[in-house]
Design an enzyme around this catalytic site. Structure first.
Site, PDB file in Angstrom:
ATOM      1  NE  ARG A 143      61.864  47.716  93.486  1.00 56.66           N
ATOM      2  CZ  ARG A 143      62.712  48.183  92.581  1.00 56.66           C
ATOM      3  NH1 ARG A 143      63.252  49.378  92.733  1.00 56.66           N
ATOM      4  NH2 ARG A 143      63.031  47.459  91.533  1.00 56.66           N
ATOM      5  CG  LEU A 144      65.663  47.995  99.689  1.00 54.30           C
ATOM      6  CD1 LEU A 144      66.822  47.379 100.486  1.00 54.30           C
ATOM      7  CD2 LEU A 144      65.783  49.501  99.703  1.00 54.30           C
ATOM      8  N   GLY A 145      65.518  47.967  95.037  1.00 53.11           N
ATOM      9  CA  GLY A 145      65.870  47.328  93.778  1.00 53.11           C
ATOM     10  C   GLY A 145      67.280  46.757  93.853  1.00 53.11           C
ATOM     11  CG  ASP A 146      69.330  46.416  90.119  1.00 51.64           C
ATOM     12  OD1 ASP A 146      68.452  47.310  90.230  1.00 51.64           O
ATOM     13  OD2 ASP A 146      70.089  46.334  89.141  1.00 51.64           O
ATOM     14  CB  SER A 206      65.413  57.227  86.558  1.00 46.50           C
ATOM     15  OG  SER A 206      66.679  57.653  86.095  1.00 46.50           O
ATOM     16  CB  THR A 227      70.097  50.849  84.294  1.00 48.08           C
ATOM     17  OG1 THR A 227      70.279  50.508  82.916  1.00 48.08           O
ATOM     18  CG2 THR A 227      71.231  51.734  84.735  1.00 48.08           C
ATOM     19  N   GLY A 228      67.693  48.966  84.912  1.00 51.47           N
ATOM     20  CA  GLY A 228      66.598  48.144  84.414  1.00 51.47           C
ATOM     21  C   GLY A 228      65.795  47.561  85.560  1.00 51.47           C
ATOM     22  CD1 TRP A 229      62.090  44.011  87.514  1.00 51.19           C
ATOM     23  CD2 TRP A 229      60.923  44.080  85.609  1.00 51.19           C
ATOM     24  NE1 TRP A 229      60.812  43.602  87.791  1.00 51.19           N
ATOM     25  CE2 TRP A 229      60.070  43.626  86.645  1.00 51.19           C
ATOM     26  CE3 TRP A 229      60.396  44.200  84.329  1.00 51.19           C
ATOM     27  CZ2 TRP A 229      58.735  43.303  86.424  1.00 51.19           C
ATOM     28  CZ3 TRP A 229      59.067  43.867  84.116  1.00 51.19           C
ATOM     29  CH2 TRP A 229      58.249  43.434  85.152  1.00 51.19           C
ATOM     30  N   GLY A 230      65.161  45.870  88.508  1.00 49.26           N
ATOM     31  CA  GLY A 230      66.066  45.465  89.569  1.00 49.26           C
ATOM     32  C   GLY A 230      65.780  44.095  90.155  1.00 49.26           C
ATOM     33  CB  THR A 233      69.052  53.128  87.514  1.00 52.68           C
ATOM     34  OG1 THR A 233      67.847  52.714  88.090  1.00 52.68           O
ATOM     35  CG2 THR A 233      70.230  52.732  88.374  1.00 52.68           C
ATOM     36  CB  THR A 276      68.014  53.982  91.137  1.00 55.64           C
ATOM     37  OG1 THR A 276      66.843  53.952  90.322  1.00 55.64           O
ATOM     38  CG2 THR A 276      67.766  53.076  92.336  1.00 55.64           C
TER      39      THR A 276
HETATM   40  N1  GLY Z   1      67.375  49.137  88.565  1.00 60.20           N
HETATM   41  C1  GLY Z   1      66.753  50.012  89.435  1.00 60.20           C
HETATM   42  C2  GLY Z   1      65.623  49.468  90.190  1.00 60.20           C
HETATM   43  O1  GLY Z   1      65.052  48.462  89.811  1.00 60.20           O
HETATM   44  O2  GLY Z   1      65.281  50.052  91.185  1.00 60.20           O
END
Ligand code: GLY
Length: 312
Positions: free
Chosen positions: A196-199, A45, A219-222, A168, A186
């Site tokens: 794609r960029l996450g958080d 990750s 961490t998790g669903w960015g 992450t 991450t």
């Molecule tokens: N939290 C990491 C991502 O969604 O990329």
């Protein structure tokens, strides 16, 4: 002094703690602690060995924030360099910017003298191929290449795996002078759409530190933390007088307004207030975190508080 991390940060605790013990800054400590995680091929990750995007390219995101100066640096969709956290640190130190992405981030890393390399390890490549074979219809599997590139949006929708967004790494440190800093790194969603960029690289979403109040990292669903501004929300709730655990719970409660079923609200967070108190929460049962504070000979691993997200 304290150093707190998501559980996969255990491999970096020694490096970060050594800096704090020697009187170094929290900013140096969180960068040094993140690097061994980025170099760990077994962590799919983060960094080297991370799962790739839908085209099989490893794209890395990272950010770092100095809670004393509120300076921040971030990189997104960085290819070919295993230590995005150090590129982000140099964005903070060297540029009049906060974030670089894609080719610009890679060009800056090269300009810094960092060595480019292939980050896709054989196990990550095998998992990527198995994921495509397991999820994409026949016509996609035989058309990786030209047709696939014209069907990326559909392929990404079919192939991305929400079960693999919970990686992450997060670090937050407070040094002997009471200064906080935070770092996040991450490889993002496995099989994500290229670019794609996450958080993690978004200051305020996956990472925020302000020594007047505290710091938080996710961490998790960015996509959720971006939409809700989750890390900054924790600090804002602290600013408004919430106790640390209440601030974390309130930021998770805000995720409920995003209208997703609870089983899609995959989110974890570590946080620290300005007094050095820490808190780690998650919507996912069984998650742990690691921390070390003054007087402890070694890091401890503890369970997180489980805080389900419900609609609001
Ligand atoms: N939290 C990491 C991502 O969604 O990329």
């Amino acid at each position: 002094m304290i150093l707190i991390a998501s559980s996969n940060g255990a491999v970096g605790m020694e490096a970060g703690w050594a800096i704090l013990q020697a009187g170094g800054s929290a900013l140096d400590a969180v960068e040094a602690a993140t690097r061994p995680v980025e170099a760990n091929p077994d962590d799919h990750s983060v960094g080297y060995g991370g799962y790739p995007n839908v085209l099989g390219e490893v794209e890395l995101d990272a950010s770092i924030m100095d809670g004393t100066t509120l300076q921040a640096g971030a990189v997104g969709a960085l290819r070919g360099f295993r230590h995005p956290i150090s590129v982000a640190r140099q964005v903070l130190e060297e540029l009049p910017h906060v974030m670089l992405v894609g080719d610009g981030a890679a060009g800056f890393a090269a300009e810094l003298g960092m060595q480019p390399e292939n980050l896709l390890t054989p196990p990550a490549e095998a998992a990527w191929r198995a994921g495509l074979d397991g999820r994409l219809p026949e016509e996609f599997r035989h058309a990786q290449g030209q047709i696939m590139e014209r069907m990326l949006a559909r392929a990404t929708r079919l192939a991305t795996d929400p079960e693999r967004v919970a990686g992450t790494v997060n670090f937050i440190a407070q040094d002997a002078a009471g200064r906080p800093a935070s770092a996040v790194s991450t490889s993002g969603w496995a099989w994500k759409y290229p670019g794609r960029l996450g958080d993690s690289p978004i200051i305020g979403a996956g990472n925020y530190a302000d020594d007047r109040y505290g710091a938080a990292a996710c961490t998790g669903w960015g996509e959720l933390a971006i939409r809700a501004g989750t890390a900054r929300s924790v600090v804002m709730y602290l600013q408004h007088g919430y106790a640390l655990e209440d601030a974390c719970r309130a930021a998770f409660h805000d995720l409920g307004a995003l209208g997703l079923p609870p089983e899609h609200c995959l989110m974890s967070m570590v946080a620290l207030d300005r007094h050095g108190q820490h808190c780690a929460i998650s919507t996912i049962p069984g998650r742990t975190y690691v921390y070390q504070s003054s007087g402890m000979a070694a890091p401890a691993e503890l369970p997180r508080l489980i805080v389900p997200v419900t609609g609001s």
